[in-house]
Design an enzyme around this catalytic site. Structure first.
Site, PDB file in Angstrom:
ATOM      1  N   HIS A  31      -3.746 -14.841   8.431  1.00 25.24           N
ATOM      2  CA  HIS A  31      -3.298 -13.420   7.732  1.00 25.24           C
ATOM      3  C   HIS A  31      -3.938 -13.329   6.308  1.00 25.24           C
ATOM      4  O   HIS A  31      -3.355 -13.837   5.252  1.00 25.24           O
ATOM      5  CB  HIS A  31      -2.012 -13.054   7.754  1.00 25.24           C
ATOM      6  CG  HIS A  31      -1.426 -11.923   7.413  1.00 25.24           C
ATOM      7  ND1 HIS A  31      -1.313 -10.518   8.136  1.00 25.24           N
ATOM      8  CD2 HIS A  31      -1.194 -11.278   6.098  1.00 25.24           C
ATOM      9  CE1 HIS A  31      -0.891  -9.893   7.722  1.00 25.24           C
ATOM     10  NE2 HIS A  31      -0.934  -9.993   6.130  1.00 25.24           N
ATOM     11  N   ARG A 130       6.753   3.023   3.139  1.00 25.16           N
ATOM     12  CA  ARG A 130       6.239   3.185   1.796  1.00 25.16           C
ATOM     13  C   ARG A 130       4.830   2.871   1.720  1.00 25.16           C
ATOM     14  O   ARG A 130       4.191   3.270   0.715  1.00 25.16           O
ATOM     15  CB  ARG A 130       6.862   2.184   0.834  1.00 25.16           C
ATOM     16  CG  ARG A 130       6.926   0.699   1.473  1.00 25.16           C
ATOM     17  CD  ARG A 130       7.842   0.034   0.403  1.00 25.16           C
ATOM     18  NE  ARG A 130       8.076  -1.171   1.224  1.00 25.16           N
ATOM     19  CZ  ARG A 130       7.237  -2.256   1.090  1.00 25.16           C
ATOM     20  NH1 ARG A 130       6.070  -2.140   0.223  1.00 25.16           N
ATOM     21  NH2 ARG A 130       7.637  -3.412   1.588  1.00 25.16           N
ATOM     22  N   TYR A 157       3.923  -4.344  11.855  1.00 22.10           N
ATOM     23  CA  TYR A 157       4.261  -4.623  10.717  1.00 22.10           C
ATOM     24  C   TYR A 157       5.456  -3.799  10.271  1.00 22.10           C
ATOM     25  O   TYR A 157       5.496  -2.406  10.387  1.00 22.10           O
ATOM     26  CB  TYR A 157       3.537  -4.365   9.479  1.00 22.10           C
ATOM     27  CG  TYR A 157       3.867  -4.796   8.061  1.00 22.10           C
ATOM     28  CD1 TYR A 157       4.850  -5.882   7.915  1.00 22.10           C
ATOM     29  CD2 TYR A 157       3.197  -4.321   7.251  1.00 22.10           C
ATOM     30  CE1 TYR A 157       5.055  -6.349   6.666  1.00 22.10           C
ATOM     31  CE2 TYR A 157       3.622  -4.708   5.603  1.00 22.10           C
ATOM     32  CZ  TYR A 157       4.397  -5.552   5.438  1.00 22.10           C
ATOM     33  OH  TYR A 157       4.996  -6.043   4.233  1.00 22.10           O
ATOM     34  N   HIS A 181       5.243 -11.445   9.378  1.00 21.72           N
ATOM     35  CA  HIS A 181       6.185 -11.960   8.283  1.00 21.72           C
ATOM     36  C   HIS A 181       7.963 -11.883   8.744  1.00 21.72           C
ATOM     37  O   HIS A 181       8.571 -11.517   7.935  1.00 21.72           O
ATOM     38  CB  HIS A 181       6.072 -11.114   6.965  1.00 21.72           C
ATOM     39  CG  HIS A 181       4.742 -10.713   6.396  1.00 21.72           C
ATOM     40  ND1 HIS A 181       3.446 -11.826   6.892  1.00 21.72           N
ATOM     41  CD2 HIS A 181       3.889  -9.833   6.012  1.00 21.72           C
ATOM     42  CE1 HIS A 181       2.439 -11.097   6.494  1.00 21.72           C
ATOM     43  NE2 HIS A 181       2.577  -9.805   5.768  1.00 21.72           N
ATOM     44  N   ASP A 257      -2.058 -14.216   2.983  1.00 22.64           N
ATOM     45  CA  ASP A 257      -1.646 -12.948   2.676  1.00 22.64           C
ATOM     46  C   ASP A 257      -2.921 -12.722   1.410  1.00 22.64           C
ATOM     47  O   ASP A 257      -2.581 -11.690   0.881  1.00 22.64           O
ATOM     48  CB  ASP A 257      -0.400 -12.508   2.559  1.00 22.64           C
ATOM     49  CG  ASP A 257      -0.241 -10.901   2.298  1.00 22.64           C
ATOM     50  OD1 ASP A 257      -0.746 -10.265   3.121  1.00 22.64           O
ATOM     51  OD2 ASP A 257       0.319 -10.402   1.369  1.00 22.64           O
ATOM     52  N   ASN A 262       0.142  -5.130  -3.823  1.00 19.87           N
ATOM     53  CA  ASN A 262       1.442  -4.458  -4.137  1.00 19.87           C
ATOM     54  C   ASN A 262       2.557  -5.227  -4.887  1.00 19.87           C
ATOM     55  O   ASN A 262       3.739  -4.986  -4.943  1.00 19.87           O
ATOM     56  CB  ASN A 262       2.064  -3.697  -2.711  1.00 19.87           C
ATOM     57  CG  ASN A 262       1.208  -3.064  -1.790  1.00 19.87           C
ATOM     58  OD1 ASN A 262       0.004  -2.877  -2.130  1.00 19.87           O
ATOM     59  ND2 ASN A 262       1.274  -3.110  -0.499  1.00 19.87           N
TER      60      ASN A 262
END
Length: 304
Positions: A31, A130, A157, A181, A257, A262
């Site tokens: 990922h 978001r 996700y 996750h 990741d 963010n």
């Protein structure tokens, strides 16, 4: 075109440490992302954030530094359904990368086949409000039916509090499902909480559901505090990830990741993230399954 990074968000770690943990031969970072560069691959007009550039060259240099053999590159939300940066990364990977794309209902069969030829093996459906605007579920179900014919899977996700309302849709998908996750559990709660137990039940009842046990830096409340003298353990995330790894050893994946979009509070050192692995997969057998066997079976089945 010039792009300005969203204010307050951190850049990725430019000088990651060398991990203490030695990855097994053939380990796969399952990922990670590429962002732009924006001057070459525009960011989507509808994006919720603008990241710093993070190119394929920088990603593959990190792979070599950490000791991974291959990558699974996941389409970033800041690029929307424009997969050009992703496909460019796959085509320039010498066969060492596979991908997860984002597509719309309008995608043609010829475009899907071209993505498959480049190394795409899945599509991502994002339900984190978001980050993306809502896509109608009937459109997503149609896409899932089309990509199932190529042998692809769906990556989902979402945040744990939303699982009850998404359950019926997820269980209607006709493919293997990979959860990003662990569905973002609230690690301030007990590992035995009803919320996390629902996620485990989801996996128990549906053997087509896999989970990535990645991103402790996003889930942790305590941050990268040491555990028993070890560095960067993200100790509050360990019980959750270890529970998933030990109960579902044949259906777990792990990834860095990178480049960690963010984030505002702290930017993880990717070398230290690798040192998180033996805390959640404490035996060589579990490490081999999570880092090599499982991602090979999902992304390079022709070599298994």
């Amino acid at each position: 075109m010039e792009f300005t990074k969203t204010s307050g968000w951190l850049d990725w770690c430019a000088v990651p440490s060398k991990p203490n943990f030695k990855l097994p031969a053939g380990a796969i970072d399952a990922h990670c992302h590429v962002f732009g560069p924006g001057g070459e691959f525009n960011y989507a007009p509808e994006r919720k954030y603008t990241p710093c550039d993070a190119s394929k060259h920088q990603l593959y240099a990190l792979r070599e530094h950490l000791g991974f053999d291959r990558n699974v590159v996941v389409q970033a939300t800041c690029h929307g359904a424009d997969n050009r940066a992703l496909l460019d990364a796959l085509r320039n990977s010498a066969g060492k990368a596979r991908g997860v794309a984002t597509v719309r209902r309008s995608v043609s069969d010829a475009e899907l086949q071209a993505m498959h030829d480049a190394g795409v093996r899945g599509v991502r459906f994002n339900f984190v409000k978001r980050l993306v605007d809502f896509t109608p579920k009937d459109e997503l179900l149609e896409i899932a039916g089309r990509i199932a014919k190529l042998g692809w899977h769906v990556v989902i996700y979402f945040e744990s509090v939303d699982l009850p309302e998404l359950w019926d849709f997820f269980t209607s998908l006709p493919t293997t499902i990979v959860v990003d996750h662990m569905g973002r559990p609230d690690v301030a709660k007990s590992v035995d909480s009803s919320e996390f137990e629902l996620f485990l039940t989801f996996m128990r009842e549906h053997p087509n559901v896999w989970s990535k046990v990645s991103c402790p830096e996003r889930l942790s409340v305590t941050g990268p505090k040491a555990l028993s003298g070890e560095r960067n353990a993200y100790a509050d995330v360990v019980p959750f990830a270890r529970r998933v790894v030990e109960e579902f050893p044949n259906r777990v994946l792990w990834g860095t990741d990178w480049p960690h979009p963010n984030l505002k509070d702290h930017m993880p050192d990717d070398g230290l993230l690798v040192d998180f692995i033996p805390h959640i997969a404490p035996t060589s057998e579990l490490q081999q399954k999570m880092l090599v066997d499982n991602p090979m079976r999902l992304y390079w089945p022709e070599e298994v």
